[in-house]
Design a protein around this motif. Structure first.
Motif, PDB file in Angstrom:
ATOM      1  N   GLU A  26       1.781   9.174  -5.502  1.00  0.00           N
ATOM      2  CA  GLU A  26       1.659   8.956  -4.751  1.00  0.00           C
ATOM      3  C   GLU A  26       2.957   9.896  -3.263  1.00  0.00           C
ATOM      4  O   GLU A  26       3.291  10.042  -2.319  1.00  0.00           O
ATOM      5  CB  GLU A  26       2.023   7.531  -3.894  1.00  0.00           C
ATOM      6  CG  GLU A  26       0.513   7.076  -3.842  1.00  0.00           C
ATOM      7  CD  GLU A  26      -0.745   7.525  -2.825  1.00  0.00           C
ATOM      8  OE1 GLU A  26      -1.005   7.743  -2.103  1.00  0.00           O
ATOM      9  OE2 GLU A  26      -2.046   6.764  -3.579  1.00  0.00           O
ATOM     10  N   ALA A  71       5.483   9.708  -3.640  1.00  0.00           N
ATOM     11  CA  ALA A  71       7.051   8.830  -2.929  1.00  0.00           C
ATOM     12  C   ALA A  71       7.907   8.336  -3.775  1.00  0.00           C
ATOM     13  O   ALA A  71       8.767   9.039  -4.839  1.00  0.00           O
ATOM     14  CB  ALA A  71       6.866   7.054  -3.249  1.00  0.00           C
ATOM     15  N   ASN A 131      10.996   9.475   2.599  1.00  0.00           N
ATOM     16  CA  ASN A 131       9.688   9.932   3.183  1.00  0.00           C
ATOM     17  C   ASN A 131       8.587   9.412   3.226  1.00  0.00           C
ATOM     18  O   ASN A 131       8.188   9.850   4.089  1.00  0.00           O
ATOM     19  CB  ASN A 131       9.569  11.572   3.312  1.00  0.00           C
ATOM     20  CG  ASN A 131      11.033  12.863   2.896  1.00  0.00           C
ATOM     21  OD1 ASN A 131      11.988  11.764   4.992  1.00  0.00           O
ATOM     22  ND2 ASN A 131      11.834  13.903   2.582  1.00  0.00           N
ATOM     23  N   LYS A 132       8.597   8.890   2.155  1.00  0.00           N
ATOM     24  CA  LYS A 132       7.614   8.405   1.815  1.00  0.00           C
ATOM     25  C   LYS A 132       7.412   6.867   0.832  1.00  0.00           C
ATOM     26  O   LYS A 132       8.340   7.371   0.008  1.00  0.00           O
ATOM     27  CB  LYS A 132       6.717   9.420   1.318  1.00  0.00           C
ATOM     28  CG  LYS A 132       5.113   8.256   0.818  1.00  0.00           C
ATOM     29  CD  LYS A 132       4.147   8.830   0.884  1.00  0.00           C
ATOM     30  CE  LYS A 132       2.942   8.478   1.035  1.00  0.00           C
ATOM     31  NZ  LYS A 132       1.575   8.555   0.493  1.00  0.00           N
TER      32      LYS A 132
END
Ligand code: UTP
Length: 496
Positions: A287, A289, A403-404
């Motif tokens: 992802e 992340a 950011n994620k």
């Protein structure tokens, strides 16, 4: 030249000599009495020196040393924040909504595990344990990590964590570095515990201890609290102190030097934790992340877990006390809580994110606590109700900056049972029971029947050294060729 009390006569490096009541006194401190008084009075903290006349040379030296390391600018900010906090706790922040959570379905788990394993094999993953807390609810005399929790062996909490790190290193033919945060109150005892247990089999070169910062506490008037005539009360600055401590100790540089890119973060009190779980790492990497959070469904609406929420378009974590009663008890049509998922402080961080965040000023959280203080007679008083305010930084305040963020739900029975309290819920008793239940499920999974009590719980204590087997599949491997353990007595499977 005439000298008067307090005159500095020599003052190089860490040693200062000055005239005190007609004598020349040397203090191993960078600061003179006059400097200390001037700095403290400028911040309305002159009372810190109120026992000065009664102190002997060593005590004076200790007090000056402590004052010289005190960040009085920070104390000023604490004082003004406390004033605002005491006046009004109202918040103008937008209403929180539950954050999105993914579940690790079986089909995705296999692929994610492969991805996580490849990062481990490539030596890109480090493990970070925060163990600087005071464990006041448990009331154990020593670092919480030295608490004996093994249901058969009485092995300490650190044992289970360290053996998992060792097992990962072996399984992936690498060295997983282990970073351990301590505080001034437990650093020496933590190191001694590792020495005493021969580092639990780890290579000491791959273990990096670092100390978090200590912060003073204030009374309701914003005055620093003395816990003895020559000593300010200080306590660890919270798990949110991790990044600044990692930076100042050289821990972040060490991570870079070792070529790490992903850091698994966890707390000392949970021996069920799946340290650097490859499936979790794989999800996080797929992802892309910067920060991932393992979350689980709350036991009940009042359970005190941090809640992952969405607010103003960002993911953040709030303390459960920030939810109103209505929000806490609200349910969905399927009966589950609307704010269902709590964080148990198991995270993955990208190292670049940690480096970016290390110099960010973290918000301070205030808690009203019982703080030992020095009475007018110089004796220590232990109050029976909260009398002062402690300040702490929280690791989850980094969340909104990522950011994620990925929130991954897990089954708490397999991974979470913390030792927080001496008795009752989340105590050594419940934790041992949950450890035994977990290992009991491993025996079930490989088709070995254990004696069970009427409630289905294993009727014998079980303990498995994580270096002997880290998963049910490994347990099957280990037991395939060897003799089966005697299932009518406590079972302790360990690497010999
Ligand atoms: P807790 O919030 O449970 O605090 O810490 P604690 O100090 O262990 O226990 P109490 O509240 O005094 O009873 C959660 C984790 O964060 C670490 C603890 O060591 C534990 O692993 N922690 C907490 C720190 O490393 N530093 C701190 O300043 C606070």
């Amino acid at each position: 030249m005439e000298t008067k009390c307090g005159d500095k006569v020599r003052g190089q490096g860490v040693e200062t000599s000055f005239i005190d009541n007609g004598r020349c006194v040397t203090y191993p401190s960078r600061m003179t009495f006059d400097e200390a008084r001037r700095r403290l009075e400028a911040e309305s903290q002159g009372h810190v020196l109120r026992f000065w006349e009664q102190l002997d040379d060593t005590q004076r030296s200790n007090l000056l040393e402590q004052i010289s390391t005190l960040d009085l600018g920070l104390v000023g900010r604490m004082r003004s924040q406390l004033g605002d906090w005491l006046k009004s706790k109202d918040t103008t922040a937008a209403e929180p909504e539950p954050a999105g959570v993914v579940k690790l379905a079986d089909d995705r788990r296999a692929v994610a595990t492969l991805r996580g394993e490849s990062a481990l094999r490539a030596g890109e993953v480090g493990v970070l344990l925060v163990a600087g807390g005071q464990g006041s609810r448990l009331g154990f005399d020593g670092p919480k990590g030295a608490y004996p929790i093994g249901p058969v062996s009485d092995a300490v909490l650190f044992y289970f964590h360290a053996r998992k790190v060792l097992a990962l290193s072996k399984a992936y033919d690498t060295t997983v570095p282990f970073y351990i945060m301590t505080s001034a109150s437990n650093d020496a005892a933590t190191r001694a515990c590792f020495e005493e247990h021969k580092w639990f089999g780890l290579n000491p070169e791959a273990v990096f201890f670092f100390k978090q910062g200590m912060w003073p506490a204030l009374d309701a008037e914003g005055r620093l609290i003395l816990e003895a005539p020559d000593r300010l009360f200080m306590s660890p600055d919270g798990h949110g102190g991790t990044l600044s401590a990692l930076q100042t100790s050289g821990g972040l540089d060490d991570m870079v030097r070792r070529g790490l890119s992903t850091i698994f973060y966890f707390q000392v009190d949970n021996p069920l934790v799946e340290v650097a779980d490859p499936a979790f790492i794989g999800m996080h990497l797929f992802e892309e992340a910067e920060l991932s959070v393992k979350v689980c469904a709350k036991r009940d609406p009042e359970e005190g877990l941090g809640m992952v929420v969405q607010r103003d378009g960002r993911c953040e974590m709030i303390e459960y006390t920030e939810l109103t009663r209505e929000q806490k008890y609200r349910r969905r049509e399927d009966g589950s809580l609307y704010f269902n998922y709590g964080s148990v402080a198991i995270h993955l961080f990208q190292l670049d994110f940690l480096r970016r965040e290390a110099s960010v000023e973290m918000p301070m959280h205030i808690a009203h606590k019982k703080i030992p203080f020095c009475g007018d007679d110089g004796k220590v008083v232990k109050p029976d109700k909260p009398n002062g305010y402690k300040f702490e930084k929280f690791i989850f305040d980094h969340l909104p900056h990522a950011n994620k963020v990925l929130n991954v739900a897990f089954d708490r029975a397999d991974e979470f049972s913390p030792v927080k309290n001496a008795k009752g819920p989340d105590s050594p008793e419940t934790c041992r029971r949950d450890l035994i239940a977990k290992w009991g499920r491993w025996f079930d999974a490989i088709g070995i029947e254990l004696p069970r009590d009427a409630g289905g719980h294993p009727a014998i204590p079980i303990e498995i050294d994580p270096f002997y087997a880290r998963t049910p599949a490994q347990l099957r491997e280990r037991l395939r060729d060897g003799p089966l353990p005697d299932l009518n007595a406590p079972v302790w499977l360990k690497e010999t």
